[in-house]
Design a protein around this motif. Sequence first.
Motif, PDB file in Angstrom:
ATOM      1  N   PRO A   1       0.862  -1.188   0.000  1.00 19.15           N
ATOM      2  CA  PRO A   1       0.000   0.000   0.000  1.00 19.15           C
ATOM      3  C   PRO A   1       0.899   1.239   0.000  1.00 19.15           C
ATOM      4  O   PRO A   1       2.075   1.168   0.360  1.00 19.15           O
ATOM      5  N   THR A   2       0.371   2.348  -0.414  1.00 23.27           N
ATOM      6  CA  THR A   2       1.166   3.580  -0.459  1.00 23.27           C
ATOM      7  C   THR A   2       1.846   3.822   0.887  1.00 23.27           C
ATOM      8  O   THR A   2       1.218   3.721   1.940  1.00 23.27           O
ATOM      9  N   THR A   3       3.130   4.123   0.864  1.00 26.77           N
ATOM     10  CA  THR A   3       3.861   4.351   2.105  1.00 26.77           C
ATOM     11  C   THR A   3       4.274   5.809   2.223  1.00 26.77           C
ATOM     12  O   THR A   3       4.681   6.435   1.249  1.00 26.77           O
ATOM     13  N   THR A   4       4.195   6.325   3.415  1.00 25.44           N
ATOM     14  CA  THR A   4       4.685   7.670   3.700  1.00 25.44           C
ATOM     15  C   THR A   4       6.194   7.591   3.945  1.00 25.44           C
ATOM     16  O   THR A   4       6.741   6.506   4.184  1.00 25.44           O
ATOM     17  N   PRO A   5       6.889   8.724   3.913  1.00 21.92           N
ATOM     18  CA  PRO A   5       8.309   8.699   4.269  1.00 21.92           C
ATOM     19  C   PRO A   5       8.552   8.129   5.663  1.00 21.92           C
ATOM     20  O   PRO A   5       9.505   7.383   5.880  1.00 21.92           O
ATOM     21  N   GLU A   6       7.678   8.457   6.612  1.00 22.94           N
ATOM     22  CA  GLU A   6       7.851   7.948   7.975  1.00 22.94           C
ATOM     23  C   GLU A   6       7.727   6.431   8.024  1.00 22.94           C
ATOM     24  O   GLU A   6       8.504   5.749   8.706  1.00 22.94           O
TER      25      GLU A   6
END
Length: 324
Positions: A294-299
């Motif tokens: 799934p789309t991942t954030t930088p964090e």
Amino acid sequence: MRRLAPLFLACCAVAPALPAHAAEALPEKPVTLVVPFPPGGPTDAMARTLAAEIKEQLGQPMIVENRAGAGGNIGAAFVARAPADGQTLLFGTSGPLAINATLYRRIGYHPVKSFAPVILVGQLPNILVVHPALPVRNVQELIAHAKAHPGALSYASSGNGASSHLAGVLFNTLAGTRLQHVPYKGTGPALNDLLGGQVSMGFTDLLTALPHVKAGRLRALGIASAARSPALPELPSIAEQGLEGYDVSVFFGIVAPAGTPAQRLHTLNRAFAEALAAPRLRQQFAAQGLELPPTTTPEQFGAFILAQMRTWATLVQQSGAQLD
């Protein structure tokens, strides 16, 4: 590694979630995506596919530049020293972003402090394959054969400390076998000797092995990830064949130099996420065996890298491998 956690969280803190209207436009010049490996390999192929797709999202071209050497360290160090303006990015893998910090005495950068994570692209499982002459058809038969002939079976890898080497280390640890490691200078030479029967088996990436498995030149025994691969759904994982916890997948992701502004990181994350959501690209990557998250954030990607560093550090230490 526990001491690194606060450092990584601090690095990730430079990329807080921002509203869409706060995204900053990139300068009107090409973005450079550095691949720390030679042209023609799976990492290079994925990077070029993604770079071609993302032009629409960024509104500017992205060029791929190969800076190979030292297991990915040369390219990674180049990006670490680049200006922190979002114009030079690293298409990183498990090697330079997780394995090499323990494997090499010096790498010329710090996987945690030198980079700002952008996005996790996906994971490519390794696959356990054997030469068809070996009289085994599943993992349990391989274990039984290896124990009946201790030290007689050899496995090829692309080099000391590579994931294809460490996959065998983990297999020996969990199965109680004595598979002999034979390192080569790259995936190509290792595959050639495996196809020729000079070595018995190997743990190679799914993208490289798949054509040979389908042609019958290699026999697949198991996927080296926690779950089955959509690219070969009929093939059981090694874990479900008795080696619980076995998971040796290679990850791919984008990082920028540390200190890149949060707005620039947000712009890049959103552009890559949109490109990775395109049905054509998802279909192409899936056919190559790449498992898209799934789309991942930088964090989230930062936390993922830290977990991977811990996992691979344990395997490198077990292997005893150390490179200058």
